[in-house]
Design a protein around this motif. Sequence first.
Motif, mmCIF file in Angstrom:
data_model
loop_
_atom_site.group_PDB
_atom_site.id
_atom_site.type_symbol
_atom_site.label_atom_id
_atom_site.label_comp_id
_atom_site.label_asym_id
_atom_site.label_seq_id
_atom_site.Cartn_x
_atom_site.Cartn_y
_atom_site.Cartn_z
ATOM 1 N N ASP A 60 -8.068 -4.976 -5.237
ATOM 2 C CA ASP A 60 -8.158 -4.400 -3.865
ATOM 3 C C ASP A 60 -7.728 -2.974 -3.756
ATOM 4 N N GLU B 67 0.518 -1.348 -0.120
ATOM 5 C CA GLU B 67 0.061 0.009 -0.052
ATOM 6 C C GLU B 67 0.884 1.248 -0.041
ATOM 7 N N LYS C 56 -17.763 -1.815 -6.525
ATOM 8 C CA LYS C 56 -17.206 -0.702 -6.757
ATOM 9 C C LYS C 56 -17.712 0.328 -7.904
ATOM 10 N N ARG D 291 -7.300 0.982 -3.937
ATOM 11 C CA ARG D 291 -8.125 1.850 -4.014
ATOM 12 C C ARG D 291 -8.117 2.781 -5.107
ATOM 13 N N GLU D 292 -6.723 3.017 -5.299
ATOM 14 C CA GLU D 292 -6.668 3.892 -6.652
ATOM 15 C C GLU D 292 -6.661 3.255 -8.326
#
Length: 411
Positions: A231, A203, A258, A233-234
């Motif tokens: 997984d 991360e 999502k 986020r970006e």
Amino acid sequence: MEYRPLRLPTDYLRLRRKATPQRTRAFTNYRHRFFTDSRINGRDKIAAGSMAVETNLYKLVDLAREKSSDRRRQLLREVTDHFFSETPSAATETHSAYDAVLSRLAADTAQDAREELAARFADAPEAPHGLVMQLARDVIEVAAPILQKSTALTETDLLALAEESDSSHLKAISSRATVPEAVSDTLVRRGSDDVVLSLVKNEGAEISRQAFESITERAEVNPDLHAPLVDRREMPTDLLNDLMAVVESRLRDRILQKFDGVDPDELQAAIDASHARLESRLSGDKDVDDARRYINGMKLRRRLDGALVVKLLREGHMLRCAAGLAALTDVDLTTAKQALESPSVDPLCLVCRAGGLERSLFITLAVLRNAGKGDALRDSREYGRIFDELSEREAQRAMRFMMLRKKAEAA
């Protein structure tokens, strides 16, 4: 007896010019007097500290010529202890002297001693730069703690190491607490799938749009990358859509979750971008054009059906089979091709279920694409279970995004 001030570096060099036993004993006595003589006042003792460091370095430079590996190990520990007991400021002569001595000793010391040295300096922000770079280029057992943790390594250092290192060293870099974007780009370009997987799971790694595109392409044939990418986020929405046709059902559901939180216009733009990118891979491919012409011809002759698609797959005509499956299920060729080639059977099940194809046709296609790699009878039962567990409503919900890609192709 008149007291004479001691000038330790100068006197040391004089006494060590010829290292006879008599001179060595004289030096030892001289040094003892220097640190214990009560006539040395406080100010002199403060000055003595810096001179003592310098003197120890002179001594260690001299003793670095020792051929005994045990003696070198002892010397390496001694100078390391001196460094940490009174760490000199960076960019000073003393700091440079430590760098030179430690680098020289480490170069000729056994691997386990270098491993110990690397472990000690990995958490030292003021670690000598030359030594750190030397250890970072060592065998991975030595280099790992430095590559993984050392804050003495700058982004420029990491870029240089990433350009020249092997896969094990690249993987160590990928696990750092933070990985700059430029370093991540190099790791993705040069690294194996194991390196990329480690990077995506980290991360603290900054990953560029370009790197995400490259990783997504790898993920089409490497299912280990699927979950970590989903997984992130970006992770760009359009690249998530690329994965829809290759991931297993549980990950597909997470992608859909999502999508539920994305503005419809933004989602449509992402799907269009996904389609354009995937189609660009097939553009100008003569085999693709031939497959499309063949299927269009069979469609005009009313000979396009499940039996033809099975025949094409059995005979090894993958592109023609994909073109036929796309026409039967009303999806684009890229989606059909990915479904047939995906390591997971879930994408093929999704296309067949939502496209209204019969259960038996799906099982036949699933068994044929896996021919010679398993127990056909056992696999066919498992494929049937997967088909039955995927409801038509769930399949159509997921295929809504495939249909949007199909409409973009038609436009």
